[in-house]
Structure formats: C-alpha cells, structure tokens
Design a protein around this motif. Structure first.
Motif, PDB file in Angstrom:
ATOM      1  N   SER A 131       9.534  66.404  38.173  1.00  0.00           N
ATOM      2  CA  SER A 131       9.774  65.891  39.512  1.00  0.00           C
ATOM      3  C   SER A 131      10.086  64.401  39.484  1.00  0.00           C
ATOM      4  O   SER A 131      10.179  63.802  38.421  1.00  0.00           O
ATOM      5  CB  SER A 131       8.553  66.170  40.386  1.00  0.00           C
ATOM      6  OG  SER A 131       7.358  65.947  39.660  1.00  0.00           O
ATOM      7  N   ARG A 132      10.211  63.804  40.677  1.00  0.00           N
ATOM      8  CA  ARG A 132      10.608  62.399  40.768  1.00  0.00           C
ATOM      9  C   ARG A 132       9.835  61.699  41.872  1.00  0.00           C
ATOM     10  O   ARG A 132       9.467  62.312  42.871  1.00  0.00           O
ATOM     11  CB  ARG A 132      12.107  62.323  41.062  1.00  0.00           C
ATOM     12  CG  ARG A 132      12.713  60.947  40.936  1.00  0.00           C
ATOM     13  CD  ARG A 132      14.206  61.007  41.202  1.00  0.00           C
ATOM     14  NE  ARG A 132      14.531  60.559  42.551  1.00  0.00           N
ATOM     15  CZ  ARG A 132      15.664  60.836  43.174  1.00  0.00           C
ATOM     16  NH1 ARG A 132      16.561  61.593  42.590  1.00  0.00           N
ATOM     17  NH2 ARG A 132      15.885  60.377  44.385  1.00  0.00           N
ATOM     18  N   VAL A 133       9.627  60.391  41.695  1.00  0.00           N
ATOM     19  CA  VAL A 133       9.003  59.573  42.729  1.00  0.00           C
ATOM     20  C   VAL A 133       9.890  58.353  42.962  1.00  0.00           C
ATOM     21  O   VAL A 133      10.263  57.663  42.013  1.00  0.00           O
ATOM     22  CB  VAL A 133       7.580  59.130  42.329  1.00  0.00           C
ATOM     23  CG1 VAL A 133       7.020  58.140  43.348  1.00  0.00           C
ATOM     24  CG2 VAL A 133       6.657  60.334  42.225  1.00  0.00           C
ATOM     25  N   ASP A 134      10.218  58.096  44.223  1.00  0.00           N
ATOM     26  CA  ASP A 134      10.982  56.914  44.606  1.00  0.00           C
ATOM     27  C   ASP A 134      10.067  55.953  45.350  1.00  0.00           C
ATOM     28  O   ASP A 134       9.235  56.382  46.154  1.00  0.00           O
ATOM     29  CB  ASP A 134      12.153  57.281  45.524  1.00  0.00           C
ATOM     30  CG  ASP A 134      13.226  58.104  44.814  1.00  0.00           C
ATOM     31  OD1 ASP A 134      13.161  58.227  43.575  1.00  0.00           O
ATOM     32  OD2 ASP A 134      14.118  58.626  45.508  1.00  0.00           O
ATOM     33  N   VAL A 135      10.236  54.667  45.116  1.00  0.00           N
ATOM     34  CA  VAL A 135       9.423  53.658  45.820  1.00  0.00           C
ATOM     35  C   VAL A 135      10.329  52.524  46.272  1.00  0.00           C
ATOM     36  O   VAL A 135      11.201  52.073  45.525  1.00  0.00           O
ATOM     37  CB  VAL A 135       8.278  53.128  44.910  1.00  0.00           C
ATOM     38  CG1 VAL A 135       8.802  52.575  43.604  1.00  0.00           C
ATOM     39  CG2 VAL A 135       7.452  52.085  45.651  1.00  0.00           C
ATOM     40  N   THR A 136      10.155  52.087  47.512  1.00  0.00           N
ATOM     41  CA  THR A 136      10.933  50.959  48.025  1.00  0.00           C
ATOM     42  C   THR A 136      10.149  49.661  47.810  1.00  0.00           C
ATOM     43  O   THR A 136       8.920  49.650  47.906  1.00  0.00           O
ATOM     44  CB  THR A 136      11.251  51.116  49.518  1.00  0.00           C
ATOM     45  OG1 THR A 136      10.024  51.183  50.267  1.00  0.00           O
ATOM     46  CG2 THR A 136      12.073  52.364  49.765  1.00  0.00           C
ATOM     47  N   ILE A 137      10.869  48.603  47.543  1.00  0.00           N
ATOM     48  CA  ILE A 137      10.260  47.311  47.238  1.00  0.00           C
ATOM     49  C   ILE A 137      10.573  46.325  48.368  1.00  0.00           C
ATOM     50  O   ILE A 137      11.751  46.086  48.669  1.00  0.00           O
ATOM     51  CB  ILE A 137      10.798  46.752  45.905  1.00  0.00           C
ATOM     52  CG1 ILE A 137      10.663  47.806  44.777  1.00  0.00           C
ATOM     53  CG2 ILE A 137      10.080  45.461  45.539  1.00  0.00           C
ATOM     54  CD1 ILE A 137       9.256  48.235  44.479  1.00  0.00           C
ATOM     55  N   PRO A 138       9.555  45.738  49.014  1.00  0.00           N
ATOM     56  CA  PRO A 138       9.799  44.741  50.070  1.00  0.00           C
ATOM     57  C   PRO A 138      10.592  43.548  49.540  1.00  0.00           C
ATOM     58  O   PRO A 138      10.555  43.242  48.342  1.00  0.00           O
ATOM     59  CB  PRO A 138       8.384  44.325  50.497  1.00  0.00           C
ATOM     60  CG  PRO A 138       7.513  45.474  50.101  1.00  0.00           C
ATOM     61  CD  PRO A 138       8.121  46.002  48.830  1.00  0.00           C
ATOM     62  N   HIS A 139      11.284  42.842  50.423  1.00  0.00           N
ATOM     63  CA  HIS A 139      12.135  41.713  50.027  1.00  0.00           C
ATOM     64  C   HIS A 139      11.333  40.542  49.470  1.00  0.00           C
ATOM     65  O   HIS A 139      11.901  39.667  48.795  1.00  0.00           O
ATOM     66  CB  HIS A 139      12.995  41.273  51.201  1.00  0.00           C
ATOM     67  CG  HIS A 139      14.092  42.237  51.524  1.00  0.00           C
ATOM     68  ND1 HIS A 139      15.254  42.323  50.796  1.00  0.00           N
ATOM     69  CD2 HIS A 139      14.181  43.199  52.494  1.00  0.00           C
ATOM     70  CE1 HIS A 139      16.036  43.271  51.289  1.00  0.00           C
ATOM     71  NE2 HIS A 139      15.402  43.818  52.320  1.00  0.00           N
ATOM     72  N   ASP A 140      10.028  40.509  49.739  1.00  0.00           N
ATOM     73  CA  ASP A 140       9.187  39.431  49.196  1.00  0.00           C
ATOM     74  C   ASP A 140       9.028  39.541  47.678  1.00  0.00           C
ATOM     75  O   ASP A 140       8.589  38.594  47.032  1.00  0.00           O
ATOM     76  CB  ASP A 140       7.798  39.460  49.835  1.00  0.00           C
ATOM     77  CG  ASP A 140       7.852  39.179  51.325  1.00  0.00           C
ATOM     78  OD1 ASP A 140       8.008  38.008  51.686  1.00  0.00           O
ATOM     79  OD2 ASP A 140       7.766  40.133  52.117  1.00  0.00           O
TER      80      ASP A 140
END
Length: 207
Positions: free
Chosen positions: A171-180
């Motif tokens: 399977s896969r996991v995606d994570v978004t990164i804040p602009h900070d």
C-alpha cells in the motif's frame, strides 16, 4: 509486538496450520503434510508482516517525521508519496503533533498503489490540525490490500509518532507538508515511520 487489528488474520492462519497438521498426522498423508508446511510458512509470513516494533520517537516542533515505512516514490509539490512493500512495517504514525480535525474514508478500486491512477483506490484520509496548519495523511490501499484500519477518531489529540492506523499488505501513504517546512527527503529514499525526518522548519536548520 503485533499490530492492532491483525488478530483475525493471525487466528485464521494459525487455525488452518493446526488443522492440516492434525489431519496429516492422523491420515499419514504426504500431501496434507505439504499443505501443513505451506500453512506454517503463511503463518510465519503473517507474524512478520503484522509486526509492530516499539520505536523511540524524538518529538519536536522543528521537523516532521515519516508516517510510514517504505520508499519515497514521488514528491508532488508539497506532497510526499511513500510506497510500502510487503516486507515493511505497515503501521502508520502521525508525522506531526496536533488534533484530528477530520477522517474521510472512500471506497475505490485496487490498482497498484504506485500508479498515478491509484487516486481512485480505497483510501482513508486524516486531516491533522497542527500549529502550522492542516496536514493531510492519506492511507491508500494497493493491489492486495483490502482493508484500511484506523486507530484514531475525530477530535483525538495525537502526539508526533503516535500510531494512527494500518493498511494490510502492499500500500501507500501520502503526506502533505505545510509551507513553513522544507522537504529534505528525496525520491527513492527509504524512510521509517516515526524515525526518518522528512521536513524541517525553514528557519531552523540547526535543530
């Protein structure tokens, strides 16, 4: 330690192994004996797959950590995509501390999780509200996986590195990164949930 939610699979594997072991001995059948060995190997695989080792997590506001074991297969803007192979630990962890604002489960297909078309796959998205804004952690089911297990609920306060769920099999996991934050991992890099730093505060490189 075994992953929460793995009990039904392990119970089934152990039961089948025990059944064929008893039958092969009672009937003195070499064929049943072979099946028993295959079932034993399957049970061993299940135990290996559902392992959930304890990990000491160094909690910090100055960086984000990987939510999954695996390999970074893509970085799309502010999103990091991590593919978990069968040999990886499949328990997922919070990349940052905060409050679970929303959990959205969507049914879907089961294309290989590394394909771009896997956006249509079964998925479970956590929105973690952190001091730096909302962070999305999305569990995406793969070809073999048929079940996403969530350990958390909306409004839960979670600490960085805390277990939040599991996906059974590839399977896969995606994570978004804040602009900070500045992303510091690269495509092709191997990462460990709760251990590998994937992004750091832009003004805090000397943490």
């Amino acid at each position: 330690m075994l992953a929460k939610g793995s009990e039904p699979w392990l119970f089934t594997a152990v039961s089948i192994t025990a059944l064929f072991a008893v039958l092969s001995r009672a009937m003195n059948s070499s064929r049943l004996n072979c099946i028993a060995y295959v079932a034993m190997a399957l049970t061993f695989f299940m135990v290996l797959f559902f392992r959930d080792p304890e990990r000491k997590v160094e909690v910090s506001d100055t960086y984000m950590i990987s939510p999954a074991d695996g390999t970074v297969i893509d970085i799309r803007g502010r999103k990091i995509c991590i593919f978990m192979f069968l040999q990886n630990v499949h328990v997922n962890r919070a990349p940052i501390s905060g409050k679970i604002k929303q959990i959205t489960y969507k049914k879907g297909g089961y294309l290989p999780a590394y394909w771009k078309d896997s956006e249509r796959n079964e998925r479970n998205e956590f929105i973690i509200h952190s001091k730096y804004g909302d962070v999305s952690v999305t569990q995406i089911a793969g070809t073999i996986a048929r079940r996403i297990v969530s350990y958390s609920q909306v409004n839960d306060i979670i600490e960085q590195g805390q277990r939040i769920g599991m996906i059974r099999f590839g399977s896969r996991v995606d994570v978004t990164i804040p602009h900070d934050f500045e992303i510091i991992v690269r495509k092709g890099e191997r990462v460990l949930a709760g251990k590998t730093i994937i992004a750091i505060i832009k003004n805090d490189r000397d943490f």
